[in-house]
Design an enzyme around this catalytic site. Structure first.
Site, short mmCIF file in Angstrom:
data_model
loop_
_atom_site.label_atom_id
_atom_site.label_comp_id
_atom_site.label_asym_id
_atom_site.label_seq_id
_atom_site.Cartn_x
_atom_site.Cartn_y
_atom_site.Cartn_z
N HIS A 94 0.84 -1.20 0.00
CA HIS A 94 0.00 0.00 0.00
C HIS A 94 0.87 1.24 0.00
O HIS A 94 2.08 1.18 0.25
CB HIS A 94 -0.91 0.04 1.23
CG HIS A 94 -0.18 0.13 2.54
ND1 HIS A 94 0.50 -0.93 3.09
CD2 HIS A 94 -0.02 1.17 3.39
CE1 HIS A 94 1.04 -0.55 4.24
NE2 HIS A 94 0.74 0.72 4.45
N ASP A 96 0.41 5.02 1.89
CA ASP A 96 -0.46 5.61 2.91
C ASP A 96 -1.26 6.79 2.35
O ASP A 96 -0.74 7.59 1.59
CB ASP A 96 0.39 6.12 4.09
CG ASP A 96 1.17 5.01 4.76
OD1 ASP A 96 0.68 3.86 4.77
OD2 ASP A 96 2.26 5.29 5.28
N HIS A 249 4.79 0.28 0.44
CA HIS A 249 5.47 -0.52 1.47
C HIS A 249 4.55 -1.63 1.95
O HIS A 249 3.33 -1.59 1.76
CB HIS A 249 5.99 0.35 2.61
CG HIS A 249 4.95 1.21 3.26
ND1 HIS A 249 4.49 2.39 2.73
CD2 HIS A 249 4.28 1.06 4.43
CE1 HIS A 249 3.58 2.91 3.51
NE2 HIS A 249 3.42 2.12 4.56
N ARG A 264 5.29 5.96 14.32
CA ARG A 264 5.21 6.55 12.98
C ARG A 264 4.70 7.98 13.04
O ARG A 264 3.67 8.25 13.67
CB ARG A 264 4.26 5.71 12.11
CG ARG A 264 4.31 6.11 10.64
CD ARG A 264 3.37 5.26 9.81
NE ARG A 264 2.19 6.03 9.47
CZ ARG A 264 1.19 5.57 8.71
NH1 ARG A 264 1.25 4.36 8.21
NH2 ARG A 264 0.15 6.31 8.45
C1 SIN Z 1 2.86 1.03 7.91
O1 SIN Z 1 2.22 0.54 6.98
O2 SIN Z 1 2.91 2.23 8.12
C2 SIN Z 1 3.62 0.09 8.84
C3 SIN Z 1 4.91 -0.31 8.26
C4 SIN Z 1 5.68 -1.20 9.18
O3 SIN Z 1 5.27 -1.43 10.32
O4 SIN Z 1 6.74 -1.68 8.78
#
Ligand code: SIN
Length: 279
Positions: A94, A96, A249, A264
């Site tokens: 995906h 974000d 990612h 994050r």
């Molecule tokens: C996310 O999709 O923001 C999480 C990525 C991760 O935990 O590696």
């Protein structure tokens, strides 16, 4: 500061302490992000206040509506999987916030606790994938826009519903839909980037979901090819800074029985424009 290319996408930035960036270093990092699309920093020692300061230095913080925040830090999202939990967050390709009209620029993800084995994150370059397509398909894609939504993922009946034990919430706020060009011009690098993703993209504008599915599936297969991807193995103190407009990612969920805790911070973006340059 030294920059070592990781693969087709991503670079490690060495000999830098993210707690003390001066204007010159910040400028160098902005250029490096435009070039490499995701940057990795090892051995950082960031308190939440340092993380926030770093994000504010880069741009404006975008508070994600759905993630549980870190206690005492509403602008930091907690990305957590406990040892007893089965589902993780972000466990599929995906980008974000593509459901937002002004999608987020990117995120700074900081590893606080990582499993001994597994828990890697995959990154894929959507500019590299676009460049690998035939000229004919590129030309067709330049004429298309796609519809993205948060509803089927974060909404009441969405993919996360009832599975996250409070890690994802606010289902009633999952009302965002947005239409973006399928090939955007990257705001910093000017590169054409394929801006569709398997998690949030519903269909091409003016096409049914059924009609869109075969072409979207083909594009997703191309992006996920090994030559466009890099697999990051985290260590405590690693920070990844990715650009959502140039990458996808995927947090790999292969560490059942272990705890993984990440912080994050997401950065505000801007409206996206169709790529207008030559292919
Ligand atoms: C996310 O999709 O923001 C999480 C990525 C991760 O935990 O590696």
């Amino acid at each position: 500061m030294r920059i070592e290319r990781a693969g087709k996408v991503g670079a490690f930035v060495c000999d830098v302490d993210l707690r003390g960036l001066d204007a010159g270093a910040l400028h160098g990092l902005r250029r490096a992000l435009a070039e490499h699309e995701v940057l990795f920093f090892r051995d950082q020692r960031l308190q939440p206040e340092d993380h926030l300061r770093l994000a504010e230095l880069w741009g404006k913080i975008n508070i994600n509506r759905f993630f549980r925040p870190v206690a005492g830090y509403p602008a930091i999202a907690e990305v957590l999987k406990e040892a007893h939990q089965a589902g993780n967050i972000g466990g599929g390709w995906h980008t974000d916030h593509s459901y937002d009209v002004e999608p987020a620029l990117g995120s700074m993800l900081y590893a606080r606790e990582v499993p001994e084995h597994g828990g890697d994150t995959l990154f894929a370059s959507v500019s590299s994938a676009y460049a690998a397509l035939s000229e004919g398909l590129q030309r067709t894609l330049l004429t298309l826009r796609a519809v993205h939504s948060s509803r089927h993922v974060f909404g009441e009946a969405g993919g996360y519903s009832g599975q996250t034990e409070g890690r994802i919430g606010n289902a009633e706020a999952a009302v965002q839909d947005a239409v973006h060009p399928v090939v955007i011009e990257h705001p910093a690098s000017g590169r054409p980037c394929l801006y569709v993703n398997p998690t949030f993209t519903l269909h091409f504008e003016g096409w049914s979901a059924e009609e869109s599915a075969p072409l979207l599936r083909y594009l997703y297969d191309v992006v996920g090819r090994p030559e466009h991807t890099y697999r990051l193995q985290w260590q405590p103190g690693t920070l990844a800074l990715w650009d959502n407009r140039a990458t996808w990612h995927w947090a790999v969920n292969d560490y059942h029985g272990s705890r993984r805790l990440m912080h994050r911070i997401t950065l505000d973006g801007e409206p996206l424009s169709a790529f207008r340059g030559g292919t």
